[in-house]
Motif scaffolding. Structure first.
Motif, PDB file in Angstrom:
ATOM      1  N   TYR A 187       0.908  -0.899  -0.346  1.00 62.96           N
ATOM      2  CA  TYR A 187       0.315  -0.533  -0.245  1.00 62.96           C
ATOM      3  C   TYR A 187       0.509   0.971  -0.067  1.00 62.96           C
ATOM      4  CZ  TYR A 187       0.965  -0.411   5.297  1.00 62.96           C
ATOM      5  OH  TYR A 187       1.596   0.081   6.292  1.00 62.96           O
ATOM      6  N   LYS A 188       0.451   2.743  -0.356  1.00 68.94           N
ATOM      7  CA  LYS A 188       1.157   3.745  -0.533  1.00 68.94           C
ATOM      8  C   LYS A 188       1.347   4.890  -0.057  1.00 68.94           C
ATOM      9  CE  LYS A 188       0.633   3.270  -5.876  1.00 68.94           C
ATOM     10  NZ  LYS A 188      -0.390   3.634  -6.878  1.00 68.94           N
ATOM     11  N   MET A 189      -0.472   3.955   0.981  1.00 71.11           N
ATOM     12  CA  MET A 189      -0.593   5.847   2.266  1.00 71.11           C
ATOM     13  C   MET A 189      -0.145   5.618   2.839  1.00 71.11           C
ATOM     14  SD  MET A 189      -4.945   4.817   3.458  1.00 71.11           S
ATOM     15  CE  MET A 189      -5.169   4.555   1.193  1.00 71.11           C
ATOM     16  N   GLU A 190      -0.058   6.716   4.024  1.00 68.93           N
ATOM     17  CA  GLU A 190       0.670   6.029   5.924  1.00 68.93           C
ATOM     18  C   GLU A 190      -0.941   5.440   6.405  1.00 68.93           C
ATOM     19  OE1 GLU A 190       2.608  10.317   7.086  1.00 68.93           O
ATOM     20  OE2 GLU A 190       3.323  10.211   5.205  1.00 68.93           O
ATOM     21  N   LEU A 191      -0.830   4.613   7.207  1.00 70.79           N
ATOM     22  CA  LEU A 191      -1.520   4.019   8.308  1.00 70.79           C
ATOM     23  C   LEU A 191      -0.473   4.311   9.486  1.00 70.79           C
ATOM     24  CD1 LEU A 191      -2.328   0.612   6.380  1.00 70.79           C
ATOM     25  CD2 LEU A 191      -3.091   3.146   6.562  1.00 70.79           C
ATOM     26  N   THR A 192      -1.773   4.361  10.415  1.00 74.33           N
ATOM     27  CA  THR A 192      -1.209   4.511  12.047  1.00 74.33           C
ATOM     28  C   THR A 192      -1.368   3.424  12.311  1.00 74.33           C
ATOM     29  OG1 THR A 192      -3.662   4.342  12.542  1.00 74.33           O
ATOM     30  CG2 THR A 192      -2.872   6.525  12.549  1.00 74.33           C
ATOM     31  N   GLN A 193      -0.641   3.089  14.194  1.00 74.54           N
ATOM     32  CA  GLN A 193      -0.576   1.570  14.217  1.00 74.54           C
ATOM     33  C   GLN A 193      -1.412   0.992  14.041  1.00 74.54           C
ATOM     34  OE1 GLN A 193       3.085   0.332  14.962  1.00 74.54           O
ATOM     35  NE2 GLN A 193       1.834  -1.381  14.939  1.00 74.54           N
ATOM     36  N   GLU A 194      -2.429   1.812  14.536  1.00 75.80           N
ATOM     37  CA  GLU A 194      -3.822   0.734  14.329  1.00 75.80           C
ATOM     38  C   GLU A 194      -4.644   0.232  13.561  1.00 75.80           C
ATOM     39  OE1 GLU A 194      -9.003   0.872  16.371  1.00 75.80           O
ATOM     40  OE2 GLU A 194      -7.574   3.288  16.134  1.00 75.80           O
ATOM     41  N   GLN A 195      -3.756   1.730  12.325  1.00 74.43           N
ATOM     42  CA  GLN A 195      -4.396   0.549  11.091  1.00 74.43           C
ATOM     43  C   GLN A 195      -3.252  -0.743  10.655  1.00 74.43           C
ATOM     44  OE1 GLN A 195      -4.273   4.486   9.199  1.00 74.43           O
ATOM     45  NE2 GLN A 195      -6.209   5.685   9.680  1.00 74.43           N
ATOM     46  N   ALA A 198      -5.323   8.646  -2.244  1.00 72.64           N
ATOM     47  CA  ALA A 198      -5.103   8.687  -0.781  1.00 72.64           C
ATOM     48  C   ALA A 198      -4.007   8.824  -0.196  1.00 72.64           C
ATOM     49  CB  ALA A 198      -6.435   8.159   0.124  1.00 72.64           C
ATOM     50  N   LYS A 199      -3.954   9.983   0.682  1.00 69.50           N
ATOM     51  CA  LYS A 199      -2.405  10.029   1.192  1.00 69.50           C
ATOM     52  C   LYS A 199      -2.317   9.233   2.685  1.00 69.50           C
ATOM     53  CE  LYS A 199      -0.675  13.297  -1.118  1.00 69.50           C
ATOM     54  NZ  LYS A 199       0.053  15.187  -0.663  1.00 69.50           N
ATOM     55  N   ARG A 200      -3.751   9.039   3.068  1.00 71.20           N
ATOM     56  CA  ARG A 200      -4.051   8.561   4.220  1.00 71.20           C
ATOM     57  C   ARG A 200      -5.612   8.210   4.766  1.00 71.20           C
ATOM     58  NH1 ARG A 200      -5.643  13.909   9.342  1.00 71.20           N
ATOM     59  NH2 ARG A 200      -6.144  15.106   7.495  1.00 71.20           N
ATOM     60  N   ILE A 206     -15.020  -0.019  10.675  1.00 74.31           N
ATOM     61  CA  ILE A 206     -13.817   0.066  10.606  1.00 74.31           C
ATOM     62  C   ILE A 206     -13.741   1.733  11.160  1.00 74.31           C
ATOM     63  CG2 ILE A 206     -11.595   0.885  10.010  1.00 74.31           C
ATOM     64  CD1 ILE A 206     -11.790  -2.012   8.483  1.00 74.31           C
ATOM     65  N   GLY A 207     -14.259   2.083  10.700  1.00 80.47           N
ATOM     66  CA  GLY A 207     -14.570   3.485  11.807  1.00 80.47           C
ATOM     67  C   GLY A 207     -13.764   5.046  11.267  1.00 80.47           C
ATOM     68  N   TYR A 208     -13.052   4.250   9.702  1.00 81.37           N
ATOM     69  CA  TYR A 208     -12.157   4.767   9.220  1.00 81.37           C
ATOM     70  C   TYR A 208     -12.217   5.049   7.751  1.00 81.37           C
ATOM     71  CZ  TYR A 208      -8.613   5.432  13.245  1.00 81.37           C
ATOM     72  OH  TYR A 208      -8.454   5.427  14.516  1.00 81.37           O
ATOM     73  N   VAL A 209     -11.997   5.970   6.497  1.00 86.63           N
ATOM     74  CA  VAL A 209     -12.667   6.047   5.507  1.00 86.63           C
ATOM     75  C   VAL A 209     -10.914   6.683   4.470  1.00 86.63           C
ATOM     76  CG1 VAL A 209     -15.121   5.961   5.405  1.00 86.63           C
ATOM     77  CG2 VAL A 209     -13.632   8.714   5.571  1.00 86.63           C
ATOM     78  N   PRO A 210     -10.635   6.984   3.226  1.00 86.23           N
ATOM     79  CA  PRO A 210      -9.680   6.941   3.141  1.00 86.23           C
ATOM     80  C   PRO A 210      -9.972   8.589   3.030  1.00 86.23           C
ATOM     81  CG  PRO A 210     -11.088   5.853   1.186  1.00 86.23           C
ATOM     82  CD  PRO A 210     -11.448   5.108   2.155  1.00 86.23           C
TER      83      PRO A 210
END
Length: 429
Positions: A4-12, A40-42, A183-187
């Motif tokens: 994957y290319k985007m920056e993800l948090t540790q939880e993600q 998307a970057k994150r 999940i509680g997140y979207v790109p």
């Protein structure tokens, strides 16, 4: 694990690695791949927790959908704030069907409806009265605030949330809406970003009277397609504050622009939230221009095809409300139909006349307008929370003369579009 290319948090990252279960892993993987496609970057948190699903219908052919829902149910996963969903496809009590049509609906088209509804309830569907494309109405309880990040699908709901409420949501497809809610997140891309909420079109309304909302939205959608329009000149007709009347107007205009084009966001000068806050700063340099006058509206209206088998047939079924009617639209249509029938000395409407509205809007209307409701039903008007589009998917109704004041329904079915005043005349004279 996928590249994957985007920056993800540790939880993600942990979700993507499967540390919180394989089902969540697959959901996150889908969202990340989706975001990567659009640069998307994150991933960003969903701040309005109540989701909205577009997939409301239990078509047996959608086997992967039911398998995915089984996985979600078996893992005990639910959307944190619950979710609403588009309208149900059938209502035998208020929309007449013959035996053969019922057989097609029950066994072929929507044979999995009961099973799918139970799956949705386990995954967080608010209740069995949460089936409506107008989930954002006050009565329905799923109304985001300005700046909220959503995980919704349903084109007419997304364009309303973005434009009229100032929330932020992309035009997601079915199941991506649910994955983001669980999940509680979207790109973060598209209409979640400030730069993509700027208008690349200026639409000048130069009509001599208030334009029909559905035709204006249709004209805009067909011209700008997926771009963002900044509409000037409309405020002189509908005012500079969003009240019950022009909220309904913008609902219908937006739905037409989203279905006849692919508009996910529009701004109306001096009226919608971001236009009031930023004005013409929302317009990019060298924006394209589109002038809509009486002649242009008439051209667009006359371009709609008549696909009835008998071109000049009388109305067999009339669907009013796609998207679902607001409380005030429901009341006004009942009043106008009754007045016109009495004026024409008629005891009953022509054909089936179905006014569609969200279950909770319908319940409020009946409770607060008992006499009006009883008179309207006596004259043959029926109130339903059905999805007219899903009803017209039955090939057995393709030969029927179906009238509508909805450009969305016209676009996706063989129903014939008429203006509000024309509809009123055709069903009461």
């Amino acid at each position: 694990m996928i590249d994957y290319k985007m920056e993800l948090t540790q939880e993600q990252i942990e979700i993507l690695e499967g540390k919180k279960g394989d089902t969540l892993r697959k959901m996150m993987e889908t969202l990340v791949l989706f975001g990567d496609i659009f640069g998307a970057k994150r991933m960003v948190p969903v701040t309005h927790k109540t989701g909205h699903l577009v997939t409301s219908f239990g078509i047996p052919l959608l086997r992967p959908l039911y398998q995915t829902m089984d996985e979600i149910n078996n893992e005990g996963l639910k959307a944190e704030g619950g979710f609403t969903v588009d309208p149900a496809p059938v209502d035998y009590e208020n929309v007449k069907c013959n035996v053969i049509e019922k057989l097609v609906f029950n066994k072929i088209l929507y044979g999995k409806q009961a099973q799918y509804t139970e799956q949705m309830l386990k995954a967080g569907l608010v209740d069995k009265d949460s089936f409506s494309c107008t989930c954002y109405l006050e009565e329905c309880g799923n109304r985001p605030k300005k700046g909220d990040i959503l995980s919704w699908a349903e084109s007419s709901a997304v364009v309303f949330a973005n434009s009229v409420l100032g929330a932020r949501c992309n035009r997601n497809s079915g199941m991506l809406d649910l994955f983001g809610s669980i999940i509680g997140y979207v790109p973060e891309f598209g209409l979640l970003l400030d730069e993509n909420r700027k208008a690349t079109w200026v639409v000048e309304v130069k009509t001599t009277k208030v334009p029909e909302a559905q035709i204006l939205g249709s004209a805009i959608g067909m011209k700008v397609m997926e771009d963002v329009p900044y509409i000037v000149g409309l405020d002189k007709f509908i005012g500079c504050e969003i009240d019950h009347e022009n909220e309904a107007y913008l609902k219908d205009m937006g739905a037409a622009s989203a279905s006849n084009g692919a508009v996910g966001l529009f701004h109306v000068e001096n009226l919608t939230p971001e236009a009031k806050e930023l004005g013409d700063k929302l317009i990019v340099p060298n924006a394209k221009r589109y002038i809509i006058d009486d002649t242009e509206l008439d051209r667009v209206y006359k371009s709609y095809p008549n696909m009835w088998k008998t071109k000049d047939a009388g109305p067999e079924i009339t669907f009013i409300g796609c998207p679902h009617l607001t409380y005030y639209q429901l009341k006004k249509w009942c009043e106008d139909i009754i007045t016109s029938l009495k004026t024409n000395n008629k005891r009953k409407v022509n054909g089936q006349v179905i006014l569609t509205s969200a279950p909770k809007v319908k319940a409020k209307f009946i409770a607060e307008n008992k006499e009006l409701y009883e008179v309207a039903t006596k004259f043959g008007v029926r109130l339903s929370s059905i999805c007219p589009l899903m009803y017209t998917n039955n090939p057995l109704v393709h030969g029927k003369a179906i009238l509508t004041n909805s450009n969305k329904l016209r676009t996706y079915s063989m129903a014939r579009y008429f203006k509000d005043e024309e509809i009123l005349s055709l069903i009461t004279k």
